[in-house]
Design an enzyme around this catalytic site. Structure first.
Site, short mmCIF file in Angstrom:
data_model
loop_
_atom_site.label_atom_id
_atom_site.label_comp_id
_atom_site.label_asym_id
_atom_site.label_seq_id
_atom_site.Cartn_x
_atom_site.Cartn_y
_atom_site.Cartn_z
N SER A 41 -26.67 7.85 -60.32
CA SER A 41 -27.23 8.69 -59.27
C SER A 41 -26.20 9.47 -58.46
O SER A 41 -26.55 10.43 -57.77
CB SER A 41 -28.08 7.84 -58.32
OG SER A 41 -29.24 7.38 -58.96
N LYS B 98 -27.33 10.89 -47.66
CA LYS B 98 -28.50 10.69 -48.51
C LYS B 98 -29.53 9.88 -47.73
O LYS B 98 -29.20 8.89 -47.07
CB LYS B 98 -28.08 9.95 -49.78
CG LYS B 98 -29.21 9.74 -50.80
CD LYS B 98 -28.69 9.04 -52.04
CE LYS B 98 -29.78 8.83 -53.08
NZ LYS B 98 -29.26 8.18 -54.30
N SER C 121 -30.11 10.37 -58.51
CA SER C 121 -31.03 10.63 -57.42
C SER C 121 -30.40 11.21 -56.16
O SER C 121 -31.11 11.53 -55.19
CB SER C 121 -31.73 9.31 -57.04
OG SER C 121 -30.79 8.35 -56.56
#
Length: 252
Positions: A180, A81, A156
């Site tokens: 997330s 990420k 996210s």
């Protein structure tokens, strides 16, 4: 065993690699080929680094051939990420404000993954600064759900969700404050867990460094891989998606 190498679970691939029945280079090339084929539809990656990944895979293969097997994450392709600092690779938090930011040091979690011999394939999309919802004015559009590309993966950790679900990587990192990691896991049907180790929140951006309660976490295609990535691995359940982007859902 899965015939498409990119769709192996971490545990399956690790076992074959340890027995020298699977080439780390072949495994990485399979993930790269699948990314080239599918990511134009998915937008999972913010920064894709196939040349670096192949170099790491060749190094891992040489080490394993010489009897220096490091453990179950050695040579496993993993995406990060894009809120994890990576030395020499842009770390942008998927924001135009940081688009040219290139760190000098790896985040704690990235350093641990590299020490385990993991093959880093690149940086995966997120909601901007890992906050709020998807934005449509970013330099790479929001990640799409491989089950139905008209839909989001949630976030996210959106790019991680898309990459793992579509088999672009065997595992990926995320981060979680209020869901997330957990939201993309149920939307994209894979296994994941936020870490309970506060040291794993050594992330990239000033915003994330100042947020309390942020936890890194792994994901991949099978729950047993989570144990391997306590130092580090990740997972989703085997799944079927629209247009054949992900493998068939197992019988229930």
């Amino acid at each position: 065993m899965q015939t498409d190498l990119a769709l192996l679970t971490i545990s399956e691939a690790a076992s074959l690699i340890e027995q020298r029945k699977l080439s780390p280079v072949d495994l990485t090339q399979a993930c790269i080929a699948r990314t080239h084929a599918l990511d134009p539809m998915l937008n999972a990656y913010v920064t894709f680094t196939p040349e670096r990944a192949l170099e790491a895979a060749r190094q891992a293969e040489a080490e394993i051939t010489n009897g220096n097997y490091r453990g179950p994450m050695h040579s496993i392709p993993v995406g990060l990420k894009d809120i994890y600092d990576t030395a020499g690779i842009p770390s942008t938090a998927h924001s135009k404000l940081l688009q040219t930011r290139v760190p000098l040091e790896d985040a704690f979690t990235v350093a641990k993954l590299k020490a385990a011999g993991t093959v880093i394939t690149g940086k995966l999309g997120t909601f901007e600064f890992a906050i709020g919802g998807p934005s449509f004015d970013l330099f790479v559009p929001p990640a799409r759900n491989p089950w139905d590309t008209s839909r989001t993966t949630g976030g996210s950790s959106s790019g991680s969700g898309a990459a793992v679900a579509a088999g672009l990587v065997l595992g990926a990192t995320g981060s979680d404050t209020g869901g997330s990691i957990r939201s993309p896991s149920w939307r994209s049907s894979w296994w994941a867990t936020p870490s309970r180790n506060p040291r794993c929140s050594s992330l990239a951006t000033p915003t994330n460094r100042r947020r309390s309660g942020v936890r890194a976490g792994p994901r991949s295609r099978a729950h047993e891989a989570l144990r391997a990535r306590a130092g580090w691995a990740g997972g989703r359940a085997e799944a079927a998606g629209a247009g054949g982007l992900v493998p068939p859902r197992p019988g229930r």
